[in-house]
Design an enzyme around this catalytic site. Structure first.
Site, short mmCIF file in Angstrom:
data_model
loop_
_atom_site.label_atom_id
_atom_site.label_comp_id
_atom_site.label_asym_id
_atom_site.label_seq_id
_atom_site.Cartn_x
_atom_site.Cartn_y
_atom_site.Cartn_z
N ARG A 174 33.28 47.77 33.71
CA ARG A 174 32.73 47.15 32.51
C ARG A 174 31.25 47.54 32.38
O ARG A 174 30.56 47.74 33.39
CB ARG A 174 32.82 45.62 32.59
CG ARG A 174 34.20 45.07 32.31
CD ARG A 174 34.54 45.14 30.82
NE ARG A 174 35.82 44.53 30.50
CZ ARG A 174 36.98 45.19 30.41
NH1 ARG A 174 37.02 46.50 30.61
NH2 ARG A 174 38.08 44.56 30.09
N HIS A 210 35.18 53.97 26.04
CA HIS A 210 36.05 52.92 26.58
C HIS A 210 37.53 53.28 26.38
O HIS A 210 38.30 52.49 25.82
CB HIS A 210 35.73 51.56 25.92
CG HIS A 210 36.21 50.39 26.75
ND1 HIS A 210 35.50 49.22 26.89
CD2 HIS A 210 37.32 50.22 27.49
CE1 HIS A 210 36.17 48.38 27.66
NE2 HIS A 210 37.29 48.97 28.03
#
Ligand code: NDP
Ligand code: OXD
Length: 309
Positions: free
Chosen positions: A224, A272
């Protein structure tokens, strides 16, 4: 007995059709038209507005469309006692192993330096060692980290893992807990982050951690953005402590156009997409868990709200 959906994924369409094919007896409602909220027993969501899930008084289970649940757990008004199931599905796992293996091999075989040589028209034999002499370390050794290790082990990399609790996996030296971090870092030339974002792991990819790696180590972060102290990554790249960084996640997504990461010569960035939940395989997991709940069993792959993953 109804399921409500809020998948929020720009690349995917038709989740409710896939669900209905797999479980025709279960009505599906869209988030934008929930109807009588008392009908809803199951929710399949990415990032609902804070407080929204509490409005379903008969909710039995919340399914996260993602493996990571940090954004869901940020909701201070999550309904108490309702299990949260995170996404564990074989194609998501496969995709991550492909991404990590590709970027480990890229650093291992010095592809960034070879690409630079090509741009500069330099014919210089850069000879990489073979995989048994390359030390790869995986921060976070759960479902995804262990599958990556399985693939990297087949290529004979020298592997180590770091997790909260000790692990026994063939061909992987296990380090765990606060005491295990420094020795793990000291031997790691290519560092892969597959941690969940929790209060304990927030900002873990920082200057102090980079200083404990051998000089010139490479970083691959597919965990993350919240793991990253982004100024420290840039500093470590610029002073040579890190030789390169592959970053799939950022503190702010989409990454602002003025971010220095876009153009940094030692950065490879992806939006992502290291791995993405696949519809059919994901819905199979959701349906299997709904059937468990309906027959009075606990669902699989539930999140520990206190640990945050
Ligand atoms: P798991 O829950 O299976 O594994 C998490 C691992 O992290 C475990 O080994 C756990 O240790 C370890 N861990 C957690 N907290 C700590 C801590 N404080 N110190 C040391 N180790 C810790 O998760 P997954 O493997 O399924 O997913 C990992 C993350 O990958 C997700 O949370 C998500 O953020 C990210 N992800 C990113 C994607 C992308 O496209 N970029 C796609 C999918 C996921 P232990 O085993 O001891 O519990
Ligand atoms: C996930 C993700 O957590 O896609 O599954 O980031």
């Amino acid at each position: 007995m109804t399921l409500i959906m809020k998948p929020d994924l720009e690349h995917a369409r038709g989740w409710s059709d896939v669900f209905t094919d797999a479980m025709p007896e279960m009505p599906v409602r869209d988030w934008s038209a929930p109807g009588d909220k008392a009908d809803i027993e199951f929710a399949f969501v990415w990032a609902p507005e804070p407080g929204a899930l509490r409005e379903f008084p008969n909710l039995k289970c919340i399914f996260s469309i993602g493996a990571g649940v940090d954004h869901l757990l940020k909701d201070p008004d999550l309904p108490d006692g309702v299990p949260i199931v995170r996404m564990v599905e074989p194609e998501l796992t496969q995709g991550m192993s492909e991404y990590v293996t590709m970027h480990v091999l890229r650093y291992h075989r010095e592809v960034p330096a070879l690409e630079q040589q090509q741009r500069d028209k330099v014919w210089h034999e850069l000879i990489a060692p073979t995989a048994p002499s390359r030390k790869v370390g995986i921060l976070g050794f759960g479902v995804l980290g262990q599958d990556c290790a399985r693939v990297l082990h087949a290529l004979k990399f020298d592997l180590a893992s770091w997790s909260r609790t000790p692990k026994q996996v063939d061909g992987v030296q296990s380090f765990h807990g606060a005491d295990g971090l420094d020795p793990f870092l000291a031997r790691t030339e290519i560092l892969v982050c597959l941690l969940p974002l929790t209060a304990e792991t927030e900002g873990i990819l920082n200057r102090d951690l980079f200083a404990k790696l051998p000089r010139g180590a490479a970083l691959i972060n597919a965990g993350r953005g919240g793991h990253q102290v982004e100024a420290d990554i840039l500093e470590a790249l610029d002073n040579g402590q890190l030789s390169g960084a592959t970053l799939d996640v950022f503190r702010t997504e989409p990454l602002p156009t003025d971010s220095p990461f876009w153009t940094h010569p030692k950065v490879t960035l992806t939006p992502h997409i290291a791995s993405v939940t696949q519809q059919v395989s994901a819905i199979e997991q959701v349906v299997a868990n709904i059937r468990r709940v309906q027959s009075g069993e606990a669902p699989l792959n539930t999140v520990d709200r206190k640990l945050g993953y």
